[in-house]
Design an enzyme around this catalytic site. Structure first.
Site, PDB file in Angstrom:
ATOM      1  N   ARG A   1       2.654   6.369 -13.655  1.00  0.00           N
ATOM      2  CA  ARG A   1       2.454   6.659 -12.251  1.00  0.00           C
ATOM      3  C   ARG A   1       0.956   6.685 -11.953  1.00  0.00           C
ATOM      4  O   ARG A   1       0.155   7.131 -12.767  1.00  0.00           O
ATOM      5  CB  ARG A   1       3.069   8.021 -11.919  1.00  0.00           C
ATOM      6  CG  ARG A   1       3.103   8.369 -10.425  1.00  0.00           C
ATOM      7  CD  ARG A   1       3.913   7.364  -9.651  1.00  0.00           C
ATOM      8  NE  ARG A   1       4.672   7.985  -8.553  1.00  0.00           N
ATOM      9  CZ  ARG A   1       4.979   7.359  -7.437  1.00  0.00           C
ATOM     10  NH1 ARG A   1       4.555   6.122  -7.217  1.00  0.00           N
ATOM     11  NH2 ARG A   1       5.722   7.950  -6.528  1.00  0.00           N
TER      12      ARG A   1
ATOM     13  N   SER B   1      12.042   3.015   0.657  1.00  0.00           N
ATOM     14  CA  SER B   1      11.550   4.328   0.252  1.00  0.00           C
ATOM     15  C   SER B   1      12.279   5.452   0.953  1.00  0.00           C
ATOM     16  O   SER B   1      12.674   5.333   2.121  1.00  0.00           O
ATOM     17  CB  SER B   1      10.050   4.424   0.573  1.00  0.00           C
ATOM     18  OG  SER B   1       9.586   5.752   0.463  1.00  0.00           O
TER      19      SER B   1
ATOM     20  N   GLN C   1       0.906  -1.143   0.000  1.00  0.00           N
ATOM     21  CA  GLN C   1       0.000   0.000   0.000  1.00  0.00           C
ATOM     22  C   GLN C   1       0.942   1.189   0.000  1.00  0.00           C
ATOM     23  O   GLN C   1       1.522   1.537   1.023  1.00  0.00           O
ATOM     24  CB  GLN C   1      -0.903  -0.006   1.239  1.00  0.00           C
ATOM     25  CG  GLN C   1      -2.048   1.021   1.218  1.00  0.00           C
ATOM     26  CD  GLN C   1      -1.609   2.461   1.082  1.00  0.00           C
ATOM     27  OE1 GLN C   1      -1.654   3.017  -0.034  1.00  0.00           O
ATOM     28  NE2 GLN C   1      -1.167   3.073   2.172  1.00  0.00           N
TER      29      GLN C   1
ATOM     30  N   GLU D   1      10.868   7.911   2.066  1.00  0.00           N
ATOM     31  CA  GLU D   1      10.015   8.357   3.164  1.00  0.00           C
ATOM     32  C   GLU D   1      10.550   7.882   4.521  1.00  0.00           C
ATOM     33  O   GLU D   1      10.149   8.410   5.563  1.00  0.00           O
ATOM     34  CB  GLU D   1       8.590   7.848   2.965  1.00  0.00           C
ATOM     35  CG  GLU D   1       7.835   8.537   1.831  1.00  0.00           C
ATOM     36  CD  GLU D   1       7.427   9.966   2.171  1.00  0.00           C
ATOM     37  OE1 GLU D   1       7.211  10.253   3.355  1.00  0.00           O
ATOM     38  OE2 GLU D   1       7.329  10.788   1.244  1.00  0.00           O
TER      39      GLU D   1
ATOM     40  N   TYR E   1       2.836   4.740   6.478  1.00  0.00           N
ATOM     41  CA  TYR E   1       3.524   4.109   5.343  1.00  0.00           C
ATOM     42  C   TYR E   1       5.026   4.022   5.608  1.00  0.00           C
ATOM     43  O   TYR E   1       5.642   2.962   5.432  1.00  0.00           O
ATOM     44  CB  TYR E   1       3.266   4.914   4.070  1.00  0.00           C
ATOM     45  CG  TYR E   1       4.158   4.538   2.919  1.00  0.00           C
ATOM     46  CD1 TYR E   1       3.923   3.383   2.182  1.00  0.00           C
ATOM     47  CD2 TYR E   1       5.243   5.345   2.569  1.00  0.00           C
ATOM     48  CE1 TYR E   1       4.756   3.041   1.120  1.00  0.00           C
ATOM     49  CE2 TYR E   1       6.070   5.009   1.510  1.00  0.00           C
ATOM     50  CZ  TYR E   1       5.823   3.859   0.789  1.00  0.00           C
ATOM     51  OH  TYR E   1       6.648   3.518  -0.255  1.00  0.00           O
TER      52      TYR E   1
END
Length: 356
Positions: A190, A132, A90, A134, A155
């Protein structure tokens, strides 16, 4: 012939990776979830275009789910892949705030389930984990392999678990398992809910008269944006090394969302200020302000660096979305692809895979 298994094969990265591996002569297997609707549009064109394999496409799809360990074990045992690329997740940061438990299960524990299936199946598969940028959150840029992680979303927290469990299986069981810490990478494939594609798709729809306004959140977030096909080349390269190591993958440049708007709308002679509206619903509860990759390790050890610049990436995406709605594009994006890539990656596949 090498065999590869790709989870998340129907996504942006999975579709490009499948094309690359097929071009290199792999037999490619993809894991897809059983659903009431088909979600294979990004890879359907591969069956129509066998990439020079004499009419035979060595692409096979298997039903499975990273939330269901038994199905993973069955697929891995039957396929016996030389390489596993774990891209399924996700992956939308804003959505993870609305679905934190689901995000943790799929994005975090899903990685453990794949690794356990490889281990229990007695496979010697090399494993790639899609990590990632992130992970870094508000750590000071530029960020590299030694920068402290400060995740600021469900996430990112789930990805941090996946990162460490990948290292744990490498150190604890001697598995060839690596993390690719990829910074933002974009393309015409994307997903439409990600801000870059949201911008280029809205631009095309506004120009075609199908949409009036574009609603966005924080325009000052800075991101390191690269071109996805180049990043899947790096995924493959990481699994070809003698020793398993983690790598940061990015361009080394950061741009704000406002700069992306300037470049996209300016490319076609439009002023985004006329159509963009700020909507607080698109702000995150905890923002990540500035992500910029330090790719020194990748350049030194793997001799890798991207070829597509930020401005070129924007042109590629705008051209593709204009073509998708039936409008003529300036054509610079198509020219860039024709000049920089050959063989496995072509312009026509971009728009076909978007549903033209």
């Amino acid at each position: 012939m090498k065999t590869a298994l790709i989870t998340g094969i129907t996504g942006q990265d999975g579709s490009y990776l499948a094309e690359l591996l097929l071009h290199k002569g792999y037999e490619v297997h993809g894991l897809i979830r059983r659903a009431s609707t088909f979600n294979t549009r990004r890879i359907d064109h591969i069956y129509r275009d066998p990439h020079g394999n004499g009419g035979k496409v060595n692409l096979f799809l298997h039903y499975g789910d990273v939330a269901a360990p038994d199905s993973l074990l069955d697929v891995i045992y039957n396929v016996k892949p030389d390489e596993v690329y774990h891209l399924a997740a996700q992956s939308h940061v804003r959505v993870s705030f609305d679905m934190p438990e689901y995000t943790g299960d799929v994005t975090g524990l899903g990685t453990t389930r794949i690794l356990e299936a490889i281990r229990k199946g007695g496979m010697k598969s090399r494993f790639y984990q899609a990590s990632s940028s992130e992970l870094y959150g508000n750590s000071k840029p530029p960020q590299n392999e030694n920068t402290p992680f400060q995740p600021r979303s469900p996430y990112a927290a789930a990805k941090l678990y996946a990162y460490w469990i990948t290292q744990n299986y490498r150190e604890g069981y001697g598995m060839f398992s690596v993390n690719g810490i990829l910074f933002n990478h974009e393309s015409p494939r994307r997903g439409e809910t990600f801000v870059t594609r949201k911008i280029t798709q809205a631009l095309a729809n506004i120009r075609a008269g199908n949409q009036k306004y574009l609603y966005l959140g924080n325009l000052q977030s800075r991101r390191d944006w690269g071109y996805a096909p180049e990043y899947v080349e790096m995924m493959h390269l990481m699994l070809q090394q003698e020793d398993p190591e983690d790598y940061v993958v990015g361009t080394g440049e950061a741009h704000t969302i406002e700069e992306f708007l300037d470049e996209a709308f300016g490319y076609v002679g439009m002023d985004w200020h006329d159509v963009v509206r700020i909507d607080p619903r698109y702000y995150r509860p905890t923002e990540v302000d500035y992500l910029e990759a330090d790719t020194s390790k990748a350049k030194q050890k793997l001799d890798w660096e991207p070829k597509i610049t930020f401005n070129e990436l924007v042109r590629i995406m705008v051209d593709a979305d204009l073509e998708l709605v039936g409008l003529e594009s300036p054509g610079e994006g198509k020219k860039i692809i024709d000049e920089r890539f050959s063989g496995w990656h072509r312009w026509e596949d971009q728009v076909v895979s978007m549903g033209r």
